[in-house]
Design a protein around this motif. Structure first.
Motif, PDB file in Angstrom:
ATOM      1  N   ALA A  53       0.837  -1.016   0.053  1.00 24.86           N
ATOM      2  CA  ALA A  53       0.099  -0.072   0.041  1.00 24.86           C
ATOM      3  C   ALA A  53       0.945   1.217  -0.115  1.00 24.86           C
ATOM      4  O   ALA A  53       0.774   2.008   0.987  1.00 24.86           O
ATOM      5  N   GLU A  54       1.769   1.334  -1.070  1.00 23.13           N
ATOM      6  CA  GLU A  54       2.768   2.446  -1.040  1.00 23.13           C
ATOM      7  C   GLU A  54       1.848   3.896  -0.922  1.00 23.13           C
ATOM      8  O   GLU A  54       0.845   3.844  -1.900  1.00 23.13           O
ATOM      9  N   GLY A  55       2.206   4.880  -0.521  1.00 21.38           N
ATOM     10  CA  GLY A  55       1.644   6.142  -0.606  1.00 21.38           C
ATOM     11  C   GLY A  55       0.825   6.527   0.411  1.00 21.38           C
ATOM     12  O   GLY A  55       0.721   5.875   1.553  1.00 21.38           O
ATOM     13  N   TRP A  56      -0.036   7.581   0.259  1.00 24.96           N
ATOM     14  CA  TRP A  56      -1.032   8.155   1.419  1.00 24.96           C
ATOM     15  C   TRP A  56      -2.366   7.125   1.320  1.00 24.96           C
ATOM     16  O   TRP A  56      -2.671   6.692   0.166  1.00 24.96           O
ATOM     17  N   THR A  57      -3.073   7.447   2.287  1.00 25.39           N
ATOM     18  CA  THR A  57      -4.550   6.788   2.188  1.00 25.39           C
ATOM     19  C   THR A  57      -5.226   7.454   0.959  1.00 25.39           C
ATOM     20  O   THR A  57      -5.346   8.621   0.837  1.00 25.39           O
ATOM     21  N   ALA A  88      -0.293  13.192  11.911  1.00 26.06           N
ATOM     22  CA  ALA A  88       0.295  12.038  12.477  1.00 26.06           C
ATOM     23  C   ALA A  88       0.531  11.243  11.031  1.00 26.06           C
ATOM     24  O   ALA A  88      -0.132  10.980  10.191  1.00 26.06           O
ATOM     25  N   ASP A  89       1.765  10.766  11.034  1.00 25.79           N
ATOM     26  CA  ASP A  89       2.212   9.858   9.927  1.00 25.79           C
ATOM     27  C   ASP A  89       2.481   8.355  10.827  1.00 25.79           C
ATOM     28  O   ASP A  89       3.644   8.310  11.358  1.00 25.79           O
ATOM     29  N   VAL A  90       1.618   7.432  10.294  1.00 25.98           N
ATOM     30  CA  VAL A  90       1.687   6.132  11.269  1.00 25.98           C
ATOM     31  C   VAL A  90       2.626   4.842  10.050  1.00 25.98           C
ATOM     32  O   VAL A  90       2.702   3.948  10.733  1.00 25.98           O
ATOM     33  N   ARG A  91       3.363   5.728   9.356  1.00 25.72           N
ATOM     34  CA  ARG A  91       3.679   4.811   8.376  1.00 25.72           C
ATOM     35  C   ARG A  91       5.328   4.190   8.875  1.00 25.72           C
ATOM     36  O   ARG A  91       5.663   3.141   8.373  1.00 25.72           O
ATOM     37  N   PRO A  92       6.029   4.975   9.282  1.00 23.78           N
ATOM     38  CA  PRO A  92       7.291   4.646   9.438  1.00 23.78           C
ATOM     39  C   PRO A  92       7.419   3.081  10.458  1.00 23.78           C
ATOM     40  O   PRO A  92       6.541   2.844  11.239  1.00 23.78           O
ATOM     41  N   ILE A  93       8.253   2.145  10.145  1.00 26.38           N
ATOM     42  CA  ILE A  93       8.228   0.901  10.372  1.00 26.38           C
ATOM     43  C   ILE A  93       9.145   0.689  11.478  1.00 26.38           C
ATOM     44  O   ILE A  93       9.188  -0.389  12.150  1.00 26.38           O
ATOM     45  N   LYS A 258       5.290  13.661   4.900  1.00 26.85           N
ATOM     46  CA  LYS A 258       4.778  12.577   4.086  1.00 26.85           C
ATOM     47  C   LYS A 258       5.652  12.111   2.951  1.00 26.85           C
ATOM     48  O   LYS A 258       5.883  10.785   2.634  1.00 26.85           O
ATOM     49  N   LYS A 259       6.454  12.980   2.423  1.00 34.57           N
ATOM     50  CA  LYS A 259       7.286  12.637   1.284  1.00 34.57           C
ATOM     51  C   LYS A 259       8.550  11.996   1.927  1.00 34.57           C
ATOM     52  O   LYS A 259       9.166  11.475   1.337  1.00 34.57           O
ATOM     53  N   ASN A 265      11.848   7.205   2.896  1.00 37.83           N
ATOM     54  CA  ASN A 265      12.412   6.043   3.874  1.00 37.83           C
ATOM     55  C   ASN A 265      11.686   4.886   3.927  1.00 37.83           C
ATOM     56  O   ASN A 265      12.227   3.832   4.559  1.00 37.83           O
ATOM     57  N   VAL A 266      10.551   4.637   3.417  1.00 38.11           N
ATOM     58  CA  VAL A 266       9.735   3.546   3.476  1.00 38.11           C
ATOM     59  C   VAL A 266       9.344   3.287   2.004  1.00 38.11           C
ATOM     60  O   VAL A 266       8.764   4.209   1.424  1.00 38.11           O
ATOM     61  N   SER A 267       9.340   1.978   1.635  1.00 36.37           N
ATOM     62  CA  SER A 267       8.470   1.596   0.319  1.00 36.37           C
ATOM     63  C   SER A 267       7.084   1.301   0.673  1.00 36.37           C
ATOM     64  O   SER A 267       6.186   1.936   0.846  1.00 36.37           O
ATOM     65  N   ASN A 268       6.983   0.044   1.071  1.00 36.50           N
ATOM     66  CA  ASN A 268       5.857  -0.647   1.541  1.00 36.50           C
ATOM     67  C   ASN A 268       5.997  -0.380   3.196  1.00 36.50           C
ATOM     68  O   ASN A 268       6.940  -0.840   3.796  1.00 36.50           O
ATOM     69  N   HIS A 269       4.839   0.080   3.799  1.00 36.82           N
ATOM     70  CA  HIS A 269       5.066   0.097   5.209  1.00 36.82           C
ATOM     71  C   HIS A 269       4.386  -1.175   5.882  1.00 36.82           C
ATOM     72  O   HIS A 269       3.604  -1.843   4.897  1.00 36.82           O
ATOM     73  N   HIS A 270       4.172  -1.450   6.888  1.00 38.33           N
ATOM     74  CA  HIS A 270       3.955  -2.905   7.494  1.00 38.33           C
ATOM     75  C   HIS A 270       2.418  -2.988   7.791  1.00 38.33           C
ATOM     76  O   HIS A 270       2.268  -2.483   8.710  1.00 38.33           O
ATOM     77  N   LEU A 271       1.673  -3.193   7.047  1.00 40.45           N
ATOM     78  CA  LEU A 271       0.299  -3.189   7.109  1.00 40.45           C
ATOM     79  C   LEU A 271      -0.337  -3.712   8.237  1.00 40.45           C
ATOM     80  O   LEU A 271      -1.349  -3.419   8.750  1.00 40.45           O
ATOM     81  N   HIS A 272       0.150  -5.141   8.663  1.00 39.21           N
ATOM     82  CA  HIS A 272      -0.368  -5.812   9.666  1.00 39.21           C
ATOM     83  C   HIS A 272       0.069  -5.104  10.913  1.00 39.21           C
ATOM     84  O   HIS A 272      -0.754  -4.926  11.974  1.00 39.21           O
ATOM     85  N   HIS A 273       1.076  -4.360  11.086  1.00 38.74           N
ATOM     86  CA  HIS A 273       1.466  -3.753  12.104  1.00 38.74           C
ATOM     87  C   HIS A 273       0.727  -2.393  12.191  1.00 38.74           C
ATOM     88  O   HIS A 273       0.568  -1.773  13.238  1.00 38.74           O
TER      89      HIS A 273
END
Ligand code: DSN
Length: 439
Positions: A53-57, A88-93, A258-259, A265-273
């Protein structure tokens, strides 16, 4: 001879089960760890972990995100509500990844950044190039240390002010100051130092990896409301979520952050997390205040009990701690590596830690002069102040009295029998360390 694939396969499961069994009867006191609720574990096991799910919602570059987008939006909204911020950006892994997002947002390679040295509590992600630290070796920043007062166990305000002025006069004015870190018993002087940093055009970020759960529970300083431009954290220390990261800031920094996250720094973030983080944020909104208050009471109680038993707990002048952790100088009894191992043999799991004065006194990170104890996980298992006294006694028997660790380990197993379920959660129908077989 190497194991056959089927044997290795089987062996991994045996080791996983052995680990679960060990932790069911142990005292987990590592300050950077915690135990998530069964609800968080259920989210982690979901199919989200197999998707992209790369990118923003709503702006993904992959199909199949119908439900992922909705969960991510809930996660963002909960994070904003929990920390009372507008972005808030919740994507950093991870926490390191969140710090890299902050460095990408607020600095350019070659800039100067202020942070604490590792023996004074700084994290390796704030480290200089010569030590392989992320700030120096990955982002190319010149790291200048905050002057540290060991008695106060905190950043020294006056000498820091002088240092900022001196750096500016030498043409090395900092563009970013990183507060927070890995040994953070007392709130950092953000309110005092942010205006001085601002006068010199520097941004401030607070690494709340360790204390984010206490911030969320209103039991520690609140960096975003004390003047910091951003707060980064991991989501699995005092915040009892899955391993992951988070960055908070103000709307004016949103697009850059966001950029910096994707594609920086992240391609895909960890969606289960991501789903696990959302569940944990909801738990924290419901139970966080009570949970964080008990953590602080417990760490104070453990520090006091250890002190009364002869341990040299740092920060005595300030009451030892106001967070989830304490650091003790154990040089009277041995070195950190040996003591860590003896305690581990007694099923008391904590980590050796550099003391602020270790390097000066010729000690090294492999065998430092200190140990660090955190109480987030035992608090989540339902322990209170009286149990902290018992933990101190168990540690005393191993470290000071020299009792046989195996014997103490059996007493630890007995002691743990009453604390089997995760507390401060909506649902907790399974034992905290139960091994769940799906095969
Ligand atoms: N190094 C970890 C800690 O234990 O504090 C944080 O990443």
């Amino acid at each position: 001879m190497a194991m056959q694939p089927r044997e290795s396969y089987q062996r991994v499961f045996e080791l996983l089960q052995a680990h679960h069994e060990w932790f069911s009867g142990a005292l987990p006191l590592i300050a950077s760890e915690n135990i998530p609720s069964p609800a968080v574990k259920e989210a982690i096991l979901s199919d989200f972990g197999n998707r992209y799910a790369e990118g923003w919602t709503g702006e993904r570059v992959y199909a199949g995100c119908r439900y992922i987008d909705q969960v991510e939006q809930i996660c963002i909204d909960l994070a904003k509500q929990l920390f009372q911020v507008d972005f808030a950006d919740v994507r950093p892994i991870s926490g390191v990844c969140a710090n890299l997002v902050a460095y990408t947002t607020f600095t350019t390679p070659g800039d100067t950044m202020m942070a604490l040295a590792i023996p004074a509590g700084g994290h390796i992600s704030m480290g200089k190039k010569e030590f392989g630290g992320t700030a120096g070796s990955v982002r190319g920043l010149n790291v200048e240390y905050f002057p540290f007062d060991t008695e106060e166990m905190n950043i020294d305000i006056d000498t820091t002010e002088k240092k900022i002025k001196k750096l500016a006069a030498e043409g090395k004015k900092p563009t970013l100051a990183m507060f927070g870190g890995s040994v953070l018993p007392f709130p950092h002087p953000i309110k005092e130092l942010v205006p001085i940093l601002q006068e010199h055009g520097a941004k401030s970020c607070y690494d709340a990896a360790h204390v984010a759960g206490l911030v969320a529970g209103h039991q520690f300083q609140d960096p975003m409301h004390e003047g910091a431009d951003a707060m980064t954290c991991s989501t699995h220390k005092t915040l009892p979520g899955p391993q992951g990261g988070l960055i908070l800031s103000r709307p004016e920094n949103a697009e850059k952050i966001k950029k910096a996250t994707f594609p920086g720094n992240v391609s895909n973030h960890h969606l289960h997390h991501l789903a696990g983080k959302a569940i944990m944020f909801a738990e924290m909104l419901a139970y966080g205040r009570e949970y964080a208050a008990q953590i602080v009471k417990n760490s104070k109680a453990l520090a006091q009990a250890l002190h009364e038993l002869g341990f040299k707990v740092l920060g005595e002048k300030k009451g030892f701690t106001k967070s989830h952790l304490l650091v003790a100088d154990i040089t009277k009894y041995g070195d950190g590596k040996t003591i860590e191992k003896k305690l581990e043999d007694a099923n008391i799991i904590l980590n050796r830690n550099l003391l602020p004065y270790d390097i000066k006194e010729g000690r090294h990170f492999e065998a430092p002069g200190g140990i660090r104890c955190g109480v987030s996980e035992v608090t989540r298992l339902g322990m209170k102040e009286s149990e902290m006294k018992e933990i101190a006694q168990l540690m005393y028997r191993v470290v000071v009295k020299g009792d046989d660790p195996t014997k103490v380990g059996k007493n630890v197993n007995e002691f743990r029998k009453e604390f089997t379920r995760v507390q401060y959660a909506f649902e907790s129908t399974r034992d905290a360390y139960e091994y769940i077989q799906l095969r």
